[in-house]
Scaffold this motif. Structure first.
Motif, PDB file in Angstrom:
ATOM      1  N   GLY A   1     -25.754  41.586   7.234  1.00  0.00           N
ATOM      2  CA  GLY A   1     -24.735  41.830   8.255  1.00  0.00           C
ATOM      3  C   GLY A   1     -23.708  40.716   8.299  1.00  0.00           C
TER       4      GLY A   1
ATOM      5  N   VAL B   1     -22.519  49.475  18.305  1.00  0.00           N
ATOM      6  CA  VAL B   1     -23.938  49.164  18.108  1.00  0.00           C
ATOM      7  C   VAL B   1     -24.322  47.914  18.898  1.00  0.00           C
ATOM      8  CG1 VAL B   1     -23.624  47.730  16.037  1.00  0.00           C
ATOM      9  CG2 VAL B   1     -25.768  48.982  16.375  1.00  0.00           C
TER      10      VAL B   1
ATOM     11  N   PHE C   1     -13.143  46.474  11.317  1.00  0.00           N
ATOM     12  CA  PHE C   1     -14.601  46.375  11.292  1.00  0.00           C
ATOM     13  C   PHE C   1     -15.163  46.128  12.697  1.00  0.00           C
ATOM     14  CE2 PHE C   1     -14.174  45.310   6.652  1.00  0.00           C
ATOM     15  CZ  PHE C   1     -14.880  46.413   6.209  1.00  0.00           C
TER      16      PHE C   1
ATOM     17  N   ALA D   1     -28.530  53.430  17.344  1.00  0.00           N
ATOM     18  CA  ALA D   1     -28.379  52.734  16.066  1.00  0.00           C
ATOM     19  C   ALA D   1     -28.777  53.636  14.901  1.00  0.00           C
ATOM     20  CB  ALA D   1     -29.218  51.458  16.061  1.00  0.00           C
TER      21      ALA D   1
ATOM     22  N   SER E   1     -15.115  49.518  14.387  1.00  0.00           N
ATOM     23  CA  SER E   1     -16.094  50.457  13.842  1.00  0.00           C
ATOM     24  C   SER E   1     -17.539  50.025  14.066  1.00  0.00           C
ATOM     25  CB  SER E   1     -15.844  50.646  12.334  1.00  0.00           C
ATOM     26  OG  SER E   1     -15.953  49.414  11.633  1.00  0.00           O
ATOM     27  N   ASN E   2     -17.751  48.785  14.499  1.00  0.00           N
ATOM     28  CA  ASN E   2     -19.133  48.306  14.684  1.00  0.00           C
ATOM     29  C   ASN E   2     -19.456  47.844  16.102  1.00  0.00           C
ATOM     30  OD1 ASN E   2     -20.522  48.136  11.838  1.00  0.00           O
ATOM     31  ND2 ASN E   2     -18.439  47.414  11.527  1.00  0.00           N
TER      32      ASN E   2
ATOM     33  N   LEU F   1     -26.014  55.958  14.075  1.00  0.00           N
ATOM     34  CA  LEU F   1     -24.913  55.279  13.396  1.00  0.00           C
ATOM     35  C   LEU F   1     -25.134  55.157  11.888  1.00  0.00           C
ATOM     36  CD1 LEU F   1     -23.935  52.434  15.899  1.00  0.00           C
ATOM     37  CD2 LEU F   1     -22.687  54.532  15.382  1.00  0.00           C
TER      38      LEU F   1
ATOM     39  N   LYS G   1     -22.009  55.596   9.430  1.00  0.00           N
ATOM     40  CA  LYS G   1     -21.620  54.698   8.343  1.00  0.00           C
ATOM     41  C   LYS G   1     -21.573  55.446   7.014  1.00  0.00           C
ATOM     42  CE  LYS G   1     -21.043  51.070  10.845  1.00  0.00           C
ATOM     43  NZ  LYS G   1     -21.061  51.798  12.117  1.00  0.00           N
TER      44      LYS G   1
END
Length: 439
Positions: free
Chosen positions: A51, A245, A238, A261, A241-242, A264, A268
Protein backbone atom coordinates in the motif's frame (compact mmCIF):
# COMPACT_ATOMS: atom_id res chain seq x y z
CA UNK A 1 -8.66 8.10 -40.57
CA UNK A 2 -7.14 5.58 -43.00
CA UNK A 3 -7.92 1.89 -42.59
CA UNK A 4 -4.22 1.25 -42.00
CA UNK A 5 -4.06 3.69 -39.09
CA UNK A 6 -7.30 2.27 -37.72
CA UNK A 7 -5.88 -1.26 -37.79
CA UNK A 8 -2.73 -0.07 -36.02
CA UNK A 9 -4.78 1.59 -33.30
CA UNK A 10 -6.94 -1.49 -32.79
CA UNK A 11 -3.85 -3.71 -32.72
CA UNK A 12 -2.14 -1.38 -30.25
CA UNK A 13 -5.20 -1.36 -28.02
CA UNK A 14 -5.50 -5.15 -28.12
CA UNK A 15 -1.79 -5.57 -27.36
CA UNK A 16 -1.94 -3.22 -24.37
CA UNK A 17 -5.18 -4.76 -23.10
CA UNK A 18 -3.58 -8.21 -23.10
CA UNK A 19 -0.36 -6.97 -21.49
CA UNK A 20 -2.09 -5.02 -18.72
CA UNK A 21 -4.39 -7.99 -18.13
CA UNK A 22 -1.39 -10.27 -17.65
CA UNK A 23 0.26 -7.73 -15.34
CA UNK A 24 -2.84 -7.41 -13.16
CA UNK A 25 -3.47 -11.16 -13.04
CA UNK A 26 0.11 -11.98 -12.05
CA UNK A 27 0.13 -9.23 -9.43
CA UNK A 28 -3.13 -10.59 -8.03
CA UNK A 29 -1.61 -14.07 -8.13
CA UNK A 30 1.23 -13.08 -5.81
CA UNK A 31 -1.21 -11.40 -3.42
CA UNK A 32 -3.35 -14.53 -3.39
CA UNK A 33 -0.31 -16.73 -2.77
CA UNK A 34 0.76 -14.53 0.14
CA UNK A 35 -2.76 -14.58 1.59
CA UNK A 36 -2.74 -18.38 1.59
CA UNK A 37 0.88 -19.05 2.59
CA UNK A 38 1.38 -16.30 5.18
CA UNK A 39 -0.43 -15.92 8.47
CA UNK A 40 -2.78 -12.96 9.02
CA UNK A 41 -0.10 -10.87 10.73
CA UNK A 42 2.57 -11.52 8.09
CA UNK A 43 0.07 -10.93 5.28
CA UNK A 44 -0.97 -7.68 6.93
CA UNK A 45 2.64 -6.51 6.94
CA UNK A 46 3.07 -7.47 3.29
CA UNK A 47 -0.13 -5.68 2.26
CA UNK A 48 0.72 -2.53 4.21
CA UNK A 49 4.12 -2.20 2.52
CA UNK A 50 2.53 -2.69 -0.91
CA UNK A 51 0.00 0.00 0.00
CA UNK A 52 2.84 2.39 0.81
CA UNK A 53 4.49 1.44 -2.49
CA UNK A 54 1.32 2.48 -4.34
CA UNK A 55 1.60 5.94 -2.81
CA UNK A 56 5.28 6.31 -3.74
CA UNK A 57 4.51 5.02 -7.22
CA UNK A 58 2.69 8.29 -7.95
CA UNK A 59 6.08 9.74 -8.95
CA UNK A 60 6.53 6.91 -11.46
CA UNK A 61 3.09 7.51 -12.98
CA UNK A 62 3.75 11.25 -13.17
CA UNK A 63 7.02 10.64 -15.02
CA UNK A 64 5.23 8.31 -17.41
CA UNK A 65 2.55 10.91 -18.16
CA UNK A 66 5.14 13.65 -18.62
CA UNK A 67 7.38 11.53 -20.84
CA UNK A 68 4.47 10.33 -22.99
CA UNK A 69 3.14 13.87 -23.48
CA UNK A 70 6.48 15.38 -24.37
CA UNK A 71 7.53 12.63 -26.78
CA UNK A 72 4.13 12.54 -28.49
CA UNK A 73 4.00 16.31 -29.06
CA UNK A 74 7.52 16.86 -30.39
CA UNK A 75 7.64 17.58 -34.13
CA UNK A 76 11.30 16.86 -34.68
CA UNK A 77 13.86 14.38 -33.45
CA UNK A 78 12.60 13.11 -30.07
CA UNK A 79 16.15 12.24 -28.94
CA UNK A 80 16.58 15.46 -26.94
CA UNK A 81 13.18 14.96 -25.28
CA UNK A 82 14.14 11.41 -24.40
CA UNK A 83 17.37 12.61 -22.80
CA UNK A 84 15.52 15.24 -20.76
CA UNK A 85 12.96 12.72 -19.52
CA UNK A 86 15.59 10.12 -18.64
CA UNK A 87 17.68 12.70 -16.82
CA UNK A 88 14.67 13.80 -14.75
CA UNK A 89 13.78 10.15 -14.20
CA UNK A 90 17.15 9.25 -12.74
CA UNK A 91 17.10 12.28 -10.44
CA UNK A 92 13.59 11.45 -9.28
CA UNK A 93 14.49 7.80 -8.71
CA UNK A 94 17.49 8.80 -6.61
CA UNK A 95 15.32 11.17 -4.59
CA UNK A 96 12.57 8.59 -4.00
CA UNK A 97 15.12 5.97 -2.96
CA UNK A 98 16.84 8.40 -0.60
CA UNK A 99 13.56 9.48 1.01
CA UNK A 100 12.50 5.86 1.36
CA UNK A 101 15.81 4.91 2.95
CA UNK A 102 15.69 7.78 5.44
CA UNK A 103 12.13 6.83 6.31
CA UNK A 104 12.96 3.19 7.13
CA UNK A 105 12.63 3.68 10.92
CA UNK A 106 9.30 5.48 10.46
CA UNK A 107 7.98 2.79 8.14
CA UNK A 108 9.00 0.00 10.50
CA UNK A 109 7.29 1.70 13.44
CA UNK A 110 4.26 3.03 11.59
CA UNK A 111 3.44 -0.25 9.84
CA UNK A 112 4.52 -2.37 12.82
CA UNK A 113 6.94 -4.48 10.76
CA UNK A 114 8.86 -7.29 12.42
CA UNK A 115 12.00 -6.45 10.45
CA UNK A 116 13.46 -3.40 8.65
CA UNK A 117 13.96 -5.60 5.57
CA UNK A 118 10.49 -4.81 4.31
CA UNK A 119 11.05 -1.06 4.68
CA UNK A 120 14.36 -1.25 2.80
CA UNK A 121 12.66 -3.24 0.04
CA UNK A 122 10.02 -0.51 -0.16
CA UNK A 123 12.70 2.11 -0.86
CA UNK A 124 14.46 -0.04 -3.45
CA UNK A 125 11.23 -1.03 -5.22
CA UNK A 126 10.00 2.57 -5.35
CA UNK A 127 13.27 3.76 -6.89
CA UNK A 128 13.29 1.07 -9.57
CA UNK A 129 9.61 1.58 -10.42
CA UNK A 130 10.31 5.31 -10.80
CA UNK A 131 12.93 4.50 -13.45
CA UNK A 132 10.43 2.21 -15.15
CA UNK A 133 7.86 5.02 -15.21
CA UNK A 134 10.12 7.33 -17.21
CA UNK A 135 10.99 4.54 -19.63
CA UNK A 136 7.33 3.59 -20.06
CA UNK A 137 6.42 7.21 -20.80
CA UNK A 138 8.94 7.44 -23.63
CA UNK A 139 7.69 4.19 -25.17
CA UNK A 140 4.07 5.25 -24.74
CA UNK A 141 4.64 8.65 -26.32
CA UNK A 142 6.34 7.00 -29.28
CA UNK A 143 3.44 4.53 -29.56
CA UNK A 144 5.82 1.60 -29.29
CA UNK A 145 3.10 -0.68 -28.02
CA UNK A 146 5.03 -3.94 -28.39
CA UNK A 147 7.93 -2.76 -26.23
CA UNK A 148 5.59 -1.15 -23.69
CA UNK A 149 3.50 -4.31 -23.51
CA UNK A 150 6.64 -6.36 -22.85
CA UNK A 151 7.56 -3.91 -20.08
CA UNK A 152 4.20 -4.42 -18.35
CA UNK A 153 4.20 -8.18 -18.77
CA UNK A 154 7.73 -8.38 -17.39
CA UNK A 155 6.74 -6.33 -14.36
CA UNK A 156 3.88 -8.63 -13.41
CA UNK A 157 5.44 -11.99 -14.21
CA UNK A 158 8.75 -11.12 -12.57
CA UNK A 159 6.95 -10.12 -9.38
CA UNK A 160 5.00 -13.38 -9.32
CA UNK A 161 8.03 -15.57 -10.07
CA UNK A 162 10.48 -13.79 -7.75
CA UNK A 163 7.94 -13.36 -4.97
CA UNK A 164 6.78 -16.96 -5.26
CA UNK A 165 10.35 -18.26 -5.22
CA UNK A 166 11.13 -16.17 -2.14
CA UNK A 167 8.11 -17.64 -0.36
CA UNK A 168 9.38 -21.13 -1.08
CA UNK A 169 12.63 -20.24 0.66
CA UNK A 170 11.02 -18.51 3.63
CA UNK A 171 7.31 -18.03 4.29
CA UNK A 172 7.50 -14.51 5.64
CA UNK A 173 6.49 -11.01 4.61
CA UNK A 174 10.15 -9.96 4.47
CA UNK A 175 10.99 -12.75 2.00
CA UNK A 176 8.03 -11.89 -0.25
CA UNK A 177 9.03 -8.22 -0.24
CA UNK A 178 12.61 -9.09 -1.16
CA UNK A 179 11.14 -10.91 -4.14
CA UNK A 180 9.10 -7.82 -5.06
CA UNK A 181 12.21 -5.61 -4.88
CA UNK A 182 14.27 -7.96 -7.04
CA UNK A 183 11.44 -8.23 -9.56
CA UNK A 184 11.29 -4.43 -9.92
CA UNK A 185 14.67 -4.53 -11.67
CA UNK A 186 13.39 -6.76 -14.50
CA UNK A 187 11.22 -4.17 -16.32
CA UNK A 188 14.01 -1.60 -15.97
CA UNK A 189 16.30 -3.94 -17.89
CA UNK A 190 13.64 -4.44 -20.56
CA UNK A 191 13.09 -0.68 -20.83
CA UNK A 192 16.82 0.01 -21.10
CA UNK A 193 17.20 -2.47 -23.97
CA UNK A 194 14.10 -1.12 -25.74
CA UNK A 195 15.29 2.49 -25.57
CA UNK A 196 18.64 1.55 -27.06
CA UNK A 197 16.76 0.42 -30.17
CA UNK A 198 14.51 3.37 -31.05
CA UNK A 199 11.46 2.44 -33.05
CA UNK A 200 10.06 4.24 -36.07
CA UNK A 201 7.56 6.95 -35.23
CA UNK A 202 4.23 5.58 -36.36
CA UNK A 203 2.10 8.75 -36.28
CA UNK A 204 3.33 12.22 -37.09
CA UNK A 205 2.16 15.11 -34.97
CA UNK A 206 -0.58 16.90 -36.95
CA UNK A 207 0.40 20.33 -38.18
CA UNK A 208 -1.05 22.91 -35.81
CA UNK A 209 -2.12 20.32 -33.22
CA UNK A 210 0.16 21.95 -30.66
CA UNK A 211 0.95 25.55 -31.66
CA UNK A 212 4.56 26.61 -31.39
CA UNK A 213 3.75 29.24 -28.76
CA UNK A 214 2.12 26.63 -26.53
CA UNK A 215 4.97 24.17 -27.08
CA UNK A 216 7.58 26.79 -26.15
CA UNK A 217 5.74 27.51 -22.91
CA UNK A 218 5.58 23.78 -22.14
CA UNK A 219 9.31 23.41 -22.81
CA UNK A 220 10.17 26.34 -20.53
CA UNK A 221 8.22 24.76 -17.75
CA UNK A 222 10.78 21.99 -17.53
CA UNK A 223 10.32 18.29 -17.04
CA UNK A 224 10.78 18.43 -13.27
CA UNK A 225 8.07 21.04 -12.72
CA UNK A 226 5.66 19.19 -14.98
CA UNK A 227 6.31 15.98 -13.05
CA UNK A 228 5.41 17.80 -9.83
CA UNK A 229 2.15 19.05 -11.33
CA UNK A 230 1.29 15.60 -12.72
CA UNK A 231 2.14 13.92 -9.42
CA UNK A 232 -0.15 16.30 -7.53
CA UNK A 233 -3.05 15.51 -9.86
CA UNK A 234 -2.47 11.76 -9.68
CA UNK A 235 -2.08 11.90 -5.92
CA UNK A 236 -5.42 13.70 -5.72
CA UNK A 237 -7.02 11.04 -7.90
CA UNK A 238 -5.63 8.19 -5.82
CA UNK A 239 -6.80 9.96 -2.68
CA UNK A 240 -10.32 10.29 -4.12
CA UNK A 241 -10.40 6.67 -5.26
CA UNK A 242 -9.12 5.25 -1.96
CA UNK A 243 -10.45 7.57 0.75
CA UNK A 244 -13.62 5.55 1.35
CA UNK A 245 -11.77 2.47 2.61
CA UNK A 246 -10.13 4.64 5.27
CA UNK A 247 -13.39 6.37 6.13
CA UNK A 248 -15.08 3.00 6.49
CA UNK A 249 -12.65 2.13 9.28
CA UNK A 250 -13.63 5.35 11.05
CA UNK A 251 -17.41 5.60 10.64
CA UNK A 252 -18.50 1.95 10.46
CA UNK A 253 -18.36 -0.98 12.89
CA UNK A 254 -15.47 -3.37 12.35
CA UNK A 255 -17.44 -6.07 10.52
CA UNK A 256 -19.18 -3.61 8.21
CA UNK A 257 -15.89 -1.91 7.42
CA UNK A 258 -14.49 -5.31 6.46
CA UNK A 259 -17.48 -6.03 4.22
CA UNK A 260 -17.04 -2.65 2.54
CA UNK A 261 -13.35 -3.34 1.97
CA UNK A 262 -14.24 -6.66 0.34
CA UNK A 263 -16.62 -4.91 -2.05
CA UNK A 264 -13.86 -2.51 -3.00
CA UNK A 265 -11.88 -5.44 -4.40
CA UNK A 266 -14.40 -5.44 -7.24
CA UNK A 267 -14.20 -1.65 -7.51
CA UNK A 268 -10.44 -1.79 -7.95
CA UNK A 269 -10.77 -4.55 -10.54
CA UNK A 270 -13.16 -2.38 -12.55
CA UNK A 271 -10.84 0.61 -12.19
CA UNK A 272 -7.85 -1.24 -13.63
CA UNK A 273 -9.69 -3.36 -16.23
CA UNK A 274 -9.92 -0.56 -18.85
CA UNK A 275 -6.51 0.91 -18.07
CA UNK A 276 -5.34 0.05 -21.58
CA UNK A 277 -7.79 2.63 -22.96
CA UNK A 278 -6.01 5.41 -21.07
CA UNK A 279 -2.57 4.15 -22.13
CA UNK A 280 -3.44 3.99 -25.83
CA UNK A 281 -5.35 7.29 -26.03
CA UNK A 282 -3.02 9.45 -23.94
CA UNK A 283 -0.56 10.33 -26.77
CA UNK A 284 -3.49 11.25 -29.00
CA UNK A 285 -4.98 13.45 -26.27
CA UNK A 286 -1.62 15.16 -25.82
CA UNK A 287 -1.45 16.03 -29.53
CA UNK A 288 -4.98 17.45 -29.36
CA UNK A 289 -6.11 15.69 -32.53
CA UNK A 290 -9.94 15.28 -32.56
CA UNK A 291 -9.83 15.89 -28.82
CA UNK A 292 -13.55 15.76 -28.11
CA UNK A 293 -13.98 12.66 -30.23
CA UNK A 294 -11.02 11.00 -28.50
CA UNK A 295 -12.53 11.67 -25.08
CA UNK A 296 -15.93 10.44 -26.23
CA UNK A 297 -14.44 7.26 -27.68
CA UNK A 298 -12.48 6.53 -24.52
CA UNK A 299 -15.37 7.20 -22.17
CA UNK A 300 -17.65 5.11 -24.36
CA UNK A 301 -15.25 2.17 -24.37
CA UNK A 302 -14.87 2.26 -20.59
CA UNK A 303 -18.63 2.58 -20.11
CA UNK A 304 -19.28 -0.39 -22.42
CA UNK A 305 -16.83 -2.58 -20.49
CA UNK A 306 -18.41 -1.43 -17.23
CA UNK A 307 -21.95 -2.23 -18.34
CA UNK A 308 -20.92 -5.73 -19.38
CA UNK A 309 -19.18 -6.28 -16.05
CA UNK A 310 -22.11 -4.92 -14.01
CA UNK A 311 -24.50 -7.18 -15.90
CA UNK A 312 -22.20 -10.13 -15.20
CA UNK A 313 -22.11 -9.33 -11.50
CA UNK A 314 -25.92 -9.15 -11.37
CA UNK A 315 -26.27 -12.48 -13.15
CA UNK A 316 -23.44 -14.27 -11.32
CA UNK A 317 -23.62 -12.88 -7.81
CA UNK A 318 -22.29 -16.05 -6.24
CA UNK A 319 -19.18 -16.03 -8.41
CA UNK A 320 -18.68 -12.32 -7.78
CA UNK A 321 -18.90 -12.96 -4.03
CA UNK A 322 -16.21 -15.62 -4.30
CA UNK A 323 -14.02 -13.13 -6.15
CA UNK A 324 -14.16 -10.61 -3.29
CA UNK A 325 -13.63 -13.09 -0.47
CA UNK A 326 -16.33 -15.74 -0.25
CA UNK A 327 -19.21 -16.50 2.08
CA UNK A 328 -17.70 -14.57 4.99
CA UNK A 329 -18.64 -11.39 3.12
CA UNK A 330 -22.19 -12.43 2.20
CA UNK A 331 -23.80 -9.21 3.59
CA UNK A 332 -22.26 -7.22 0.73
CA UNK A 333 -23.49 -9.59 -1.99
CA UNK A 334 -26.48 -7.49 -3.09
CA UNK A 335 -24.34 -4.36 -3.36
CA UNK A 336 -21.59 -5.84 -5.50
CA UNK A 337 -23.09 -4.43 -8.70
CA UNK A 338 -22.91 -0.97 -7.13
CA UNK A 339 -19.23 -1.52 -6.30
CA UNK A 340 -18.66 -2.51 -9.94
CA UNK A 341 -20.48 0.65 -11.04
CA UNK A 342 -18.30 2.73 -8.74
CA UNK A 343 -15.18 1.24 -10.30
CA UNK A 344 -16.46 2.08 -13.79
CA UNK A 345 -17.17 5.70 -12.79
CA UNK A 346 -13.68 6.01 -11.29
CA UNK A 347 -12.14 4.56 -14.47
CA UNK A 348 -13.92 7.24 -16.51
CA UNK A 349 -12.72 9.93 -14.09
CA UNK A 350 -9.19 8.55 -14.49
CA UNK A 351 -9.38 9.00 -18.26
CA UNK A 352 -10.42 12.64 -17.78
CA UNK A 353 -7.62 13.21 -15.28
CA UNK A 354 -5.09 11.99 -17.83
CA UNK A 355 -6.81 14.17 -20.42
CA UNK A 356 -6.17 17.15 -18.14
CA UNK A 357 -2.53 16.13 -17.80
CA UNK A 358 -2.17 15.66 -21.54
CA UNK A 359 -3.36 19.20 -22.31
CA UNK A 360 -1.79 20.87 -19.25
CA UNK A 361 -4.86 21.86 -17.24
CA UNK A 362 -3.36 21.85 -13.71
CA UNK A 363 -6.38 23.59 -12.19
CA UNK A 364 -8.47 20.47 -12.80
CA UNK A 365 -6.78 19.06 -9.68
CA UNK A 366 -8.88 21.47 -7.59
CA UNK A 367 -12.01 19.55 -8.59
CA UNK A 368 -10.45 16.33 -7.31
CA UNK A 369 -9.52 17.83 -3.96
CA UNK A 370 -13.02 19.27 -3.73
CA UNK A 371 -14.51 15.81 -4.23
CA UNK A 372 -12.19 14.47 -1.53
CA UNK A 373 -13.32 17.10 0.96
CA UNK A 374 -16.99 16.50 0.14
CA UNK A 375 -16.63 12.73 0.57
CA UNK A 376 -14.93 13.16 3.92
CA UNK A 377 -17.57 15.63 5.14
CA UNK A 378 -20.59 13.58 4.08
CA UNK A 379 -19.17 10.34 5.48
CA UNK A 380 -19.88 11.72 8.94
CA UNK A 381 -23.63 11.27 8.43
CA UNK A 382 -23.60 7.64 7.20
CA UNK A 383 -24.36 4.71 9.48
CA UNK A 384 -24.12 1.69 7.17
CA UNK A 385 -21.79 0.39 4.47
CA UNK A 386 -24.60 0.73 1.93
CA UNK A 387 -25.05 4.42 2.76
CA UNK A 388 -21.31 5.09 2.45
CA UNK A 389 -21.31 3.34 -0.92
CA UNK A 390 -24.20 5.49 -2.18
CA UNK A 391 -22.50 8.69 -0.98
CA UNK A 392 -19.22 7.73 -2.68
CA UNK A 393 -20.93 6.69 -5.91
CA UNK A 394 -23.03 9.86 -6.05
CA UNK A 395 -20.11 12.22 -5.44
CA UNK A 396 -17.85 10.44 -7.93
CA UNK A 397 -20.59 10.55 -10.57
CA UNK A 398 -20.92 14.30 -9.93
CA UNK A 399 -17.13 14.66 -10.20
CA UNK A 400 -17.26 12.85 -13.55
CA UNK A 401 -19.85 15.30 -14.90
CA UNK A 402 -18.14 18.43 -13.58
CA UNK A 403 -14.65 17.39 -14.70
CA UNK A 404 -15.97 16.39 -18.09
CA UNK A 405 -17.74 19.74 -18.45
CA UNK A 406 -14.59 21.60 -17.40
CA UNK A 407 -12.44 19.86 -20.01
CA UNK A 408 -15.11 20.30 -22.66
CA UNK A 409 -15.12 24.04 -21.99
CA UNK A 410 -11.32 24.15 -22.26
CA UNK A 411 -11.30 22.38 -25.65
CA UNK A 412 -11.06 24.57 -28.74
CA UNK A 413 -14.25 25.54 -30.57
CA UNK A 414 -15.77 23.22 -33.13
CA UNK A 415 -13.46 20.43 -32.05
CA UNK A 416 -10.58 22.16 -33.83
CA UNK A 417 -7.24 20.73 -32.67
CA UNK A 418 -5.49 23.83 -33.95
CA UNK A 419 -7.15 25.98 -31.27
CA UNK A 420 -6.35 24.28 -27.95
CA UNK A 421 -6.89 26.07 -24.67
CA UNK A 422 -4.47 25.54 -21.82
CA UNK A 423 -4.68 26.79 -18.29
CA UNK A 424 -2.59 29.86 -17.45
CA UNK A 425 0.39 29.25 -15.18
CA UNK A 426 -0.25 28.48 -11.56
CA UNK A 427 0.68 31.09 -8.96
CA UNK A 428 4.19 29.80 -8.49
CA UNK A 429 4.77 29.76 -12.26
CA UNK A 430 3.40 33.27 -12.85
CA UNK A 431 6.37 34.75 -11.01
CA UNK A 432 8.69 33.63 -13.80
CA UNK A 433 9.05 36.32 -16.49
CA UNK A 434 10.17 33.66 -18.97
CA UNK A 435 6.88 31.79 -18.93
CA UNK A 436 4.00 33.80 -20.41
CA UNK A 437 0.40 32.82 -19.88
CA UNK A 438 -0.80 30.97 -22.97
CA UNK A 439 -4.45 30.53 -23.75
Amino acid sequence: MSSRRRRRRVLGGATMAAAIGVMNLTTYGLTLACARLLGPDEFGQFSSVLGALIVLNVVSLALQATGARRVSTTTGDPAHVTRDVLSATLRAAAGVTLVGTLAVPLVVGGLRLDSPVGAVCLAVSAGLLTVMGGQAGILQGGQRWGALALLYVTMGTARLVAGGAALLVDRSASAALVGVALAAAAPVVVGTVALRRPGRRRTAVPVGAVPEQVRRAWDREGVAREVVHSASALLAFFAVSNIDVLLARVVLPGDEAGHYAAGLVLTKAMLFLPQFVVVVLFPRMARGHDLRRTHAWGLGAILALGLVAVAGVLLLRGLALEFVGGAAYAPVRDDLWLFATLGTVLAMVQLLVYGALARRHPRAVLLLWGALVATTALSGVVTTAHDLLLVKLGLDALLLLVLGGYLLARTGPDDDPAVPTVDPPLAEDAASPEQPAVR
